[in-house]
Motif scaffolding. Structure first.
Motif, PDB file in Angstrom:
ATOM      1  N   THR A 155       0.839  -1.196   0.000  1.00 47.62           N
ATOM      2  CA  THR A 155       0.000   0.000   0.000  1.00 47.62           C
ATOM      3  C   THR A 155       0.875   1.247   0.000  1.00 47.62           C
ATOM      4  O   THR A 155       0.576   2.231  -0.667  1.00 47.62           O
ATOM      5  CB  THR A 155      -0.939  -0.003   1.218  1.00 47.62           C
TER       6      THR A 155
ATOM      7  N   ASN B 211      -4.254   9.292  -9.398  1.00 45.29           N
ATOM      8  CA  ASN B 211      -4.926   9.014  -8.148  1.00 45.29           C
ATOM      9  C   ASN B 211      -5.906   7.845  -8.298  1.00 45.29           C
ATOM     10  O   ASN B 211      -6.057   7.019  -7.400  1.00 45.29           O
ATOM     11  CB  ASN B 211      -5.661  10.266  -7.683  1.00 45.29           C
ATOM     12  N   ARG B 212      -6.531   7.772  -9.448  1.00 46.33           N
ATOM     13  CA  ARG B 212      -7.494   6.712  -9.705  1.00 46.33           C
ATOM     14  C   ARG B 212      -6.820   5.339  -9.589  1.00 46.33           C
ATOM     15  O   ARG B 212      -7.345   4.429  -8.959  1.00 46.33           O
ATOM     16  CB  ARG B 212      -8.039   6.905 -11.124  1.00 46.33           C
TER      17      ARG B 212
ATOM     18  N   ARG C 158      -4.137   4.648  -7.935  1.00 47.16           N
ATOM     19  CA  ARG C 158      -3.732   4.405  -6.546  1.00 47.16           C
ATOM     20  C   ARG C 158      -4.907   3.888  -5.730  1.00 47.16           C
ATOM     21  O   ARG C 158      -4.762   2.969  -4.927  1.00 47.16           O
ATOM     22  CB  ARG C 158      -3.191   5.686  -5.913  1.00 47.16           C
ATOM     23  N   VAL C 159      -6.086   4.482  -5.949  1.00 46.05           N
ATOM     24  CA  VAL C 159      -7.259   4.048  -5.180  1.00 46.05           C
ATOM     25  C   VAL C 159      -7.627   2.608  -5.549  1.00 46.05           C
ATOM     26  O   VAL C 159      -7.870   1.768  -4.676  1.00 46.05           O
ATOM     27  CB  VAL C 159      -8.453   5.001  -5.429  1.00 46.05           C
TER      28      VAL C 159
ATOM     29  N   THR D 279      -5.086   0.241  -4.019  1.00 52.41           N
ATOM     30  CA  THR D 279      -5.275   0.120  -2.572  1.00 52.41           C
ATOM     31  C   THR D 279      -6.463  -0.785  -2.259  1.00 52.41           C
ATOM     32  O   THR D 279      -6.396  -1.641  -1.371  1.00 52.41           O
ATOM     33  CB  THR D 279      -5.514   1.519  -1.956  1.00 52.41           C
ATOM     34  N   LEU D 280      -7.537  -0.597  -3.001  1.00 49.63           N
ATOM     35  CA  LEU D 280      -8.740  -1.404  -2.782  1.00 49.63           C
ATOM     36  C   LEU D 280      -8.447  -2.887  -3.028  1.00 49.63           C
ATOM     37  O   LEU D 280      -8.778  -3.747  -2.211  1.00 49.63           O
ATOM     38  CB  LEU D 280      -9.856  -0.922  -3.721  1.00 49.63           C
TER      39      LEU D 280
ATOM     40  N   ILE E 202     -15.007   4.204 -10.787  1.00 41.35           N
ATOM     41  CA  ILE E 202     -14.172   5.293 -10.282  1.00 41.35           C
ATOM     42  C   ILE E 202     -13.803   6.235 -11.429  1.00 41.35           C
ATOM     43  O   ILE E 202     -13.278   5.796 -12.443  1.00 41.35           O
ATOM     44  CB  ILE E 202     -12.910   4.726  -9.594  1.00 41.35           C
TER      45      ILE E 202
ATOM     46  N   MET F 166      -3.286   2.892   4.900  1.00 37.86           N
ATOM     47  CA  MET F 166      -4.300   3.341   3.951  1.00 37.86           C
ATOM     48  C   MET F 166      -4.761   4.743   4.285  1.00 37.86           C
ATOM     49  O   MET F 166      -4.925   5.596   3.405  1.00 37.86           O
ATOM     50  CB  MET F 166      -5.509   2.389   3.962  1.00 37.86           C
TER      51      MET F 166
ATOM     52  N   ARG G  96      -3.982   7.477   1.539  1.00 36.75           N
ATOM     53  CA  ARG G  96      -5.143   7.852   0.726  1.00 36.75           C
ATOM     54  C   ARG G  96      -6.075   8.841   1.416  1.00 36.75           C
ATOM     55  O   ARG G  96      -6.996   9.337   0.809  1.00 36.75           O
ATOM     56  CB  ARG G  96      -5.971   6.621   0.332  1.00 36.75           C
TER      57      ARG G  96
ATOM     58  N   THR H  43     -11.211   8.105   1.769  1.00 33.88           N
ATOM     59  CA  THR H  43     -11.021   6.959   0.877  1.00 33.88           C
ATOM     60  C   THR H  43     -10.827   5.679   1.682  1.00 33.88           C
ATOM     61  O   THR H  43     -11.415   4.639   1.368  1.00 33.88           O
ATOM     62  CB  THR H  43      -9.811   7.199  -0.036  1.00 33.88           C
TER      63      THR H  43
ATOM     64  N   ILE I 112     -13.228   2.466   1.505  1.00 37.44           N
ATOM     65  CA  ILE I 112     -12.745   1.137   1.095  1.00 37.44           C
ATOM     66  C   ILE I 112     -13.092   0.097   2.160  1.00 37.44           C
ATOM     67  O   ILE I 112     -13.636  -0.964   1.854  1.00 37.44           O
ATOM     68  CB  ILE I 112     -11.213   1.181   0.828  1.00 37.44           C
TER      69      ILE I 112
END
Lengths: 487, 148
Positions: A255, A264-265, A267-268, A271-272, A320, A449, A453, A457, A461
């Motif tokens: 992470t 950023n998209r 990364r999200v 992470t998810l 997203i 996280m 994030r 976020t 998540i």
């Protein structure tokens, strides 16, 4: 170049007349002091450099006049100024180079063969699987998470350090609650530090060693290009293969590493997916141990988790908002890594990781201690009995999930104990293993996280994963029971 | 391919349908970038016929490397993505319409006048530019225009 072979200090890079006139004009209008030359500032202004424009806007009283020159020059070319200037710069560099350099092909036969077979899908994918099997599973999973952890945790901590700490604490501190904060089952020293030193350190150490080897050999970009097409489907690009494979070592570290992704998209989404469907090596080790006696159960577990990974990734990519991922990388030649570099890299990464992670392990043992003392844990286990029933699991399994949050493998280890008691059937084990794999990340990962994030976020998540993991478990249990499968 | 509605020639690999639709790459249709008309993708058989008619059949070795014609339609853009494995070309221009992609391309040192050799097209493009080897996806490769 001058004739003597030394650099020619009078060399001056000249652009075309329009640009030179504009540069002169801007240079004369620049009044503030900058850390580098006015010509450089003027060049950056012409190329629409956001930071320099912002700076000049604040500092220069003549900015409207400067801006007029920029606009005027820009209108004379049909391409963006950055492109025009780079082209002219490149042309002159080529002119200089052509007088001093000749090209010569040099690549040994073995190297070019290796180069070729690692990027072609037919040979590249088997090589990828072999690399992942030996590098990740055998070395990190079996040697690091198995042999080394047994040695440090089992031999050193369990038999020497922990009994000694317990005794010292018992003799020195009279209050029972304070004793349990520092020592015994969930103490800061006996649980928090033991986990950090005895479990995380060997796993992360072996992982970083294997990873540095891969990195220095130039193999990683090849891995990235092979998986790019698949990763595009889940809203990521080939580069994301690095945090994703790291996740099999430790999701917390992965992470952290997801910050190297471009948008950023991405990364999200990364992470998810890391929090949801990538089991860390500690958890993977225990789950493999749990299911290895039943190959069919192992296949169901792996198939279901991969399915969820792809499905959630695909849906996340649709939902997203943001820029589509772009993939581009330089492909370095394959090289033999240098041992000294690898050791230095591994050590500095271990140090960095260790310092970053220790506070969270201490926090986790404090929280477990608080939960035990106040009775919140018992209440939680009691109230979640209906949920366990929906999963087809005995009520004791709630403890497994609760501790799974504090450490993923700790939960899996609890499952191991339940299985040894003979309390679970094959289907129950698979359902529990799937739910535990998907279920919320461990507390350290959750903290990272939040750090990486942001609160919103991270909570979103976690808020998605929590019900989703149990829903998946319930659905899987329903399907398996309906089909009457015995695993 | 050629739009059957307005006659505009375009590169079908870049002209997928409607962005947000989940089926946009799999619905089998292409959207003309000029008029927005949707039509089915050219199938293999008609493509083969078209190429033969235009003189791409046997004995025309020099034409084999490029998947598009040269000469007759001078304004048609030939992009790097149309170069076959092992073939060489010189970069003629970079598409400057998208600033972000342009910056990425320039950062990799890909500029007009440099020789490129296609090494591999699938699963991801791999090509040699000067002394560096680069791997990139279709979107980026489509912005690089070449001359044979």
């Amino acid at each position: 170049m001058s004739k003597s072979g030394l650099p020619d200090l009078d060399f001056n890079l000249q652009y075309d007349e329009t640009i030179e006139n504009a540069l002169d004009g801007i240079e004369k209008l620049l009044k503030a002091r900058y850390t580098f030359s006015k010509r450089m500032i003027a060049l950056l202004l012409l190329q629409d450099d956001e930071e320099i424009i912002k700076m000049a806007k604040l500092r220069e009283s003549n900015f409207p006049r400067i801006f007029a020159i920029i606009q005027n020059t820009r209108s004379k070319y049909k391409d963006p100024m950055r492109y025009v200037i780079t082209l002219q710069c490149h042309q002159q560099a080529q002119d200089v180079l052509s007088t001093v350099m000749t090209d010569r092909k040099q690549s040994t036969h073995l190297q070019s063969v290796l180069d070729r077979i690692t990027i072609q899908p037919i040979t590249g994918i088997p090589i990828l699987l072999i690399v992942l099997y030996f590098g990740l599973y055998k070395f990190v999973g079996e040697f690091g998470a198995g042999t080394l952890v047994d040695l440090i945790e089992g031999k050193l901590f369990e038999t020497h350090i922990n009994p000694w700490v317990n005794q010292v604490v018992e003799n020195l501190i009279p209050w029972h609650s304070l004793q349990t904060l520092l020592a015994f089952d969930y103490g800061i020293i006996t649980l928090g530090l033991r986990y950090a030193v005895a479990i995380i350190l060997p796993i992360v150490g072996t992982f970083f060693l294997a990873f540095s080897l891969l990195e220095d050999s130039g193999y990683l970009p090849r891995l990235a290009l092979l998986v790019d097409r698949l990763f595009k489907k889940i809203g990521l690009n080939g580069r994301a293969v690095i945090p994703m494979t790291l996740g099999f070592g430790c999701d917390t570290m992965a992470t952290l590493v997801s910050r190297t992704l471009e948008t950023n998209r991405e990364r999200v989404i990364a992470t998810l997916l890391l929090a949801l469907a990538i089991p860390c090596s500690a958890q993977l080790g225990v789950i493999l141990g749990l299911l290895s006696a039943r190959p069919l159960a192992l296949a169901v577990w792996a198939g279901f988790v991969i399915l969820v990974f792809l499905l959630v990734g695909y849906l996340a990519a649709q939902v997203i908002p943001g820029e589509k991922p772009a993939f581009y990388m330089e492909l370095p030649p394959l090289r033999l890594p240098r041992i000294a570099n690898i050791l230095e890299k591994t050590l500095s990464r271990m140090q960095w990781y260790f310092l970053e992670i220790i506070p969270f392990f201490i926090l986790a043992s404090v929280l477990i201690w608080a939960g035990k003392i106040t009775g919140i844990f018992d209440a939680f286990i009691h109230t979640s009995a209906p949920l366990m029933a929906a999963l087809g699991l005995p009520p004791q399994a709630a403890e497994v999930f609760l501790f799974g949050f504090f450490r993923r493998d700790y939960g899996a280890a609890g499952l191991y104990d339940l299985q040894k008691l003979g309390a679970l059937s094959g289907v129950q084990i698979v359902v529990a293993a799937v739910t535990l794999t998907l279920f919320v990340p461990c507390i350290a990962q959750f903290a990272i996280m939040i750090k990486e994030r942001g609160w919103k976020t991270a909570l979103a998540i976690a808020g998605f994963i929590f019900p989703f993991a149990f829903l998946c478990g319930i659905v899987l249990n329903f399907i398996l029971t309906l089909l009457g499968v015995t695993l | 391919m050629k739009c059957s509605f307005c006659g505009c020639e375009f590169n079908e690999t870049t002209a997928h349908g409607c962005g947000p639709c989940p089926l946009h790459t799999t619905c089998g249709k292409v959207k003309c970038p000029n008029c927005g008309f949707e039509m089915p993708k050219e199938n293999l058989i008609t493509k083969w016929f078209r190429r033969r008619r235009r003189g791409f059949g046997k004995g025309q070795k020099e034409g084999r490397g490029l998947r598009a014609r040269k000469g007759q339609h001078r304004h048609e853009r030939i992009t790097l993505s149309q170069l076959s494995n092992g073939d060489e070309a010189v970069i003629s221009q970079i598409d400057t319409s998208d600033q972000g992609t342009l910056n990425k391309i320039m950062a990799l040192g890909i500029l007009p006048g440099i020789r490129v050799t296609m090494i591999q097209r699938y699963p991801t493009f791999v090509f040699q530019v000067g002394n560096t080897r680069v791997t990139a996806d279709e979107n980026l490769v489509n912005k690089i225009l070449i001359n044979r």
